[in-house]
Design an enzyme around this catalytic site. Sequence first.
Site, PDB file in Angstrom:
ATOM      1  CB  ALA A   1       2.182  -4.965   8.950  1.00 42.92           C
TER       2      ALA A   1
ATOM      3  CB  ALA B   1      -1.392   0.399   8.499  1.00 45.90           C
ATOM      4  CG  ASP B   2      -3.441  -5.458   5.738  1.00 46.43           C
ATOM      5  OD1 ASP B   2      -4.328  -4.933   5.038  1.00 46.43           O
ATOM      6  OD2 ASP B   2      -3.469  -6.655   6.087  1.00 46.43           O
ATOM      7  CB  THR B   3      -5.455  -4.771  10.954  1.00 48.75           C
ATOM      8  OG1 THR B   3      -4.820  -3.540  11.297  1.00 48.75           O
ATOM      9  CG2 THR B   3      -5.831  -5.505  12.238  1.00 48.75           C
TER      10      THR B   3
ATOM     11  CE  LYS C   1      -3.769  -2.226   2.560  1.00 49.94           C
ATOM     12  NZ  LYS C   1      -4.477  -2.292   3.867  1.00 49.94           N
TER      13      LYS C   1
END
Length: 200
Positions: free
Chosen positions: A108, A71-73, A52
Site C-alpha cells: 500500500a 508505504a507498507d508491504t 505512517k
Amino acid sequence: MPSLYLASGSPRRRELLTQIGVPFTVLSTQIDETPFDLETPAAYVERLALGKAQAGLAALPADQQACVLGADTAVVLDGRILGKPVDQADALAMLAALSGREHQVLTAVALTDRQRSETCVVTSRVRFRPIQPHEAHAYWTSGEPADKAGGYAIQGLAAIFVAGLHGSYSAVVGLPLCETAELLSRFGIPCWQCLEGDKS
C-alpha cells in the site's frame, strides 16, 4: 510545489523513490503495526501506510507546505500475513511454507498533505520453486531475511527462489513505482526532477 517527505526507514524504498527522480527527505516514524481482529491483509497494509504518512505529517511544522508518503508491504499465504521473522526457526518455517507455492505480496502507498489523503493497494503474485532445507539455512545465515516481510528479499539473494512473478516487481521490493508516480502527480509533484547525468 510542496516538499516531499518519505515516512519510512526502508533503504529499499529510498532507492526506489530516488530511481524515479523525485527529491525527498526521510522522516522517521513509529506506529503500532498490530493487525486488528478480522482485518483483511489489504485493509491492514492500507491502514499502516496511511498511519505512517499521517504520523510523518504530524511531526512537521503546521505551516509547512509538505506531502508525506507512507508505504507498507505484507507477504500473504493462504490469507495469513507473514511478517518479519522473529528468529531463525520462524524464518525457516516461512521459507518452508512458501517453498514450491504461489503467494501474494500486497503493498500500500499513501500520500497526505494538510487537505487530503489518497491511498492505493497493489497486489502481486510470486511463485517460488521448491527450496531445499540446506538452502533455507544458508539463506538465513546470510542475514538477509531478518528484517524482511515474509522472510525474504526478492531483489537480493532470494531472487534464485523466484520461479514466476505476476504484477509489480517494484511493489514486491517495497514501493510500486507506477502507482506512486500517479499519486505524486495528483499532488503536484512530478517525477524525473533529478535525472542522472543532467548537466543543467
